[in-house]
Design a protein around this motif. Structure first.
Motif, PDB file in Angstrom:
ATOM      1  N   THR A  91       0.862  -1.187   0.000  1.00 41.24           N
ATOM      2  CA  THR A  91       0.000   0.000   0.000  1.00 41.24           C
ATOM      3  C   THR A  91       0.894   1.231   0.000  1.00 41.24           C
ATOM      4  OG1 THR A  91      -1.861  -1.055   1.128  1.00 41.24           O
ATOM      5  CG2 THR A  91      -1.730   1.336   1.256  1.00 41.24           C
ATOM      6  N   ILE A  92       0.591   2.130  -0.934  1.00 45.20           N
ATOM      7  CA  ILE A  92       1.395   3.346  -1.096  1.00 45.20           C
ATOM      8  C   ILE A  92       0.559   4.562  -0.714  1.00 45.20           C
ATOM      9  CG2 ILE A  92       2.666   4.786  -2.739  1.00 45.20           C
ATOM     10  CD1 ILE A  92       3.270   2.223  -4.310  1.00 45.20           C
ATOM     11  N   SER A 129      -3.435   0.187  -3.286  1.00 45.81           N
ATOM     12  CA  SER A 129      -2.759  -1.084  -2.992  1.00 45.81           C
ATOM     13  C   SER A 129      -2.594  -1.885  -4.282  1.00 45.81           C
ATOM     14  CB  SER A 129      -3.569  -1.896  -1.974  1.00 45.81           C
ATOM     15  OG  SER A 129      -3.731  -1.184  -0.771  1.00 45.81           O
ATOM     16  N   GLY A 130      -1.453  -2.555  -4.392  1.00 43.04           N
ATOM     17  CA  GLY A 130      -1.208  -3.368  -5.574  1.00 43.04           C
ATOM     18  C   GLY A 130       0.250  -3.792  -5.643  1.00 43.04           C
ATOM     19  N   PRO A 131       0.663  -4.407  -6.744  1.00 46.98           N
ATOM     20  CA  PRO A 131       2.046  -4.872  -6.897  1.00 46.98           C
ATOM     21  C   PRO A 131       2.979  -3.734  -7.288  1.00 46.98           C
ATOM     22  CG  PRO A 131       0.796  -5.400  -8.856  1.00 46.98           C
ATOM     23  CD  PRO A 131      -0.189  -4.794  -7.889  1.00 46.98           C
ATOM     24  N   CYS A 132       4.268  -3.926  -7.032  1.00 45.32           N
ATOM     25  CA  CYS A 132       5.262  -2.940  -7.453  1.00 45.32           C
ATOM     26  C   CYS A 132       6.633  -3.591  -7.495  1.00 45.32           C
ATOM     27  CB  CYS A 132       5.285  -1.726  -6.521  1.00 45.32           C
ATOM     28  SG  CYS A 132       6.055  -2.050  -4.920  1.00 45.32           S
ATOM     29  N   THR A 145       1.073   0.882  -9.671  1.00 45.14           N
ATOM     30  CA  THR A 145       0.544   1.122  -8.328  1.00 45.14           C
ATOM     31  C   THR A 145       0.988   2.474  -7.798  1.00 45.14           C
ATOM     32  OG1 THR A 145       0.478  -1.247  -7.838  1.00 45.14           O
ATOM     33  CG2 THR A 145       0.497   0.235  -5.959  1.00 45.14           C
ATOM     34  N   VAL A 146       2.234   2.846  -8.092  1.00 45.94           N
ATOM     35  CA  VAL A 146       2.750   4.153  -7.666  1.00 45.94           C
ATOM     36  C   VAL A 146       1.989   5.271  -8.363  1.00 45.94           C
ATOM     37  CG1 VAL A 146       4.799   5.610  -7.500  1.00 45.94           C
ATOM     38  CG2 VAL A 146       5.032   3.123  -7.324  1.00 45.94           C
ATOM     39  N   GLU A 191      -9.077  -1.265  -4.871  1.00 45.22           N
ATOM     40  CA  GLU A 191      -8.187  -2.328  -4.397  1.00 45.22           C
ATOM     41  C   GLU A 191      -7.863  -2.151  -2.918  1.00 45.22           C
ATOM     42  OE1 GLU A 191      -7.840  -2.124  -8.765  1.00 45.22           O
ATOM     43  OE2 GLU A 191      -7.887  -0.651  -7.144  1.00 45.22           O
ATOM     44  N   ASN A 192      -7.608  -0.923  -2.534  1.00 42.77           N
ATOM     45  CA  ASN A 192      -7.335  -0.643  -1.129  1.00 42.77           C
ATOM     46  C   ASN A 192      -8.576  -0.861  -0.275  1.00 42.77           C
ATOM     47  OD1 ASN A 192      -7.150   1.899   1.111  1.00 42.77           O
ATOM     48  ND2 ASN A 192      -5.349   0.603   0.908  1.00 42.77           N
TER      49      ASN A 192
END
Length: 266
Positions: free
Chosen positions: A55-56, A156-159, A177-178, A198-199
């Motif tokens: 989560t960013i 939220s997601g892959p990075c 995601t960023v 997603e979050n």
């Protein structure tokens, strides 16, 4: 006598070397995650790493350009230093990593470089509520009557994470995601936490969070996403009267709330 003096000199010299080494290590650990800093000190190659779920957090100060235009450079520096010192004191309470600050922008991640299942969503969400709670009492040093308005975005997601650069290495995240997290912030509203679907799904799985649907938002050209507002959790609630997210002790009515500076337990 000369031998004794030489021994004392060498002993003091070794103590100073150990102290300077410790200081340099502490500084490196502030610039990079400890595990990565250790690898760099050992001359190990630090490879890019993929993360399936993080989560960013992005935030900025609404009206910062106007505040800067009405302030001297030293006043701006003093203001940001005070604000981000407060931020830094709070992130130590959560399983998050501060990536960087650029001007009034502040970026945080949870789930990298240390993975934590899906708990990263809760860590960043509660921290976000905590920071909004703080804005209720924060005073800009040279503009005490100017209300600080923070705008926050989460996704939220892959990075992919990597250390970029040699002379001044930085731990940096890459991937869509960023970009989406940044768009959650830039398309948000003052004193609100704007989150992606997603979050939202992760927070619902974790429970205890209060979320309201916002609607469709254009995150890229001609690309729309359904987004939401994070409005509270157990102990936190968005107050329309105070226009900020506040800590509400159990069994206390909203009209009796006093904004508190300390965060509640996670």
């Amino acid at each position: 006598m000369e031998v004794k003096n030489r021994e004392v000199f060498m002993e003091n010299f070794e103590k100073k070397v150990v102290l300077l080494k410790k200081r340099s290590e502490n500084l490196l650990h502030r610039l990079l995650p400890p595990t990565i800093a250790s690898d760099l000190r050992s001359d190990k190659n630090v490879l890019a790493e993929s993360y399936q779920s993080v989560t960013i957090f992005f935030s900025d100060i609404v009206g910062f350009t106007k505040i800067s235009a009405s302030s001297t450079p030293m006043e701006v520096v003093s203001f940001l230093n005070k604000l981000y010192t407060e931020f830094d004191s709070r992130i130590d309470l959560y399983d998050v990593y501060k990536l960087e600050t650029i001007g009034d922008a502040y970026q945080i991640v949870s789930g990298a470089p240390r993975t934590n299942g899906i708990r990263h969503a809760a860590e960043v969400a509660t921290l976000s509520l905590d920071l909004l709670n703080m804005t209720g009492t924060f005073k800009i040093p040279h503009m005490p009557d100017q209300k600080l308005m923070l705008r926050i975005g989460l996704h939220s997601g892959p990075c992919v994470a990597a250390v970029v650069g040699i002379k001044m290495p930085r731990y940096t995240l890459f991937g869509e995601t960023v970009t989406i997290a940044s768009r959650m912030e830039s398309t948000g509203q003052p004193l609100r936490i704007h989150i992606s679907e997603e979050n939202k799904k992760l927070l619902e799985e974790l429970g205890k969070y209060e979320i309201e649907e916002r609607g469709q938002v254009e995150v890229k050209e001609n690309v729309f996403m359904k987004t939401y507002w994070l409005t509270g959790k157990d102990g936190y609630k968005f107050s329309a009267e105070l226009d900020v997210c506040v800590y509400i002790p159990k069994k206390v009515k909203l009209d009796r709330v006093i904004v508190k500076k300390r965060s509640i337990p996670k």
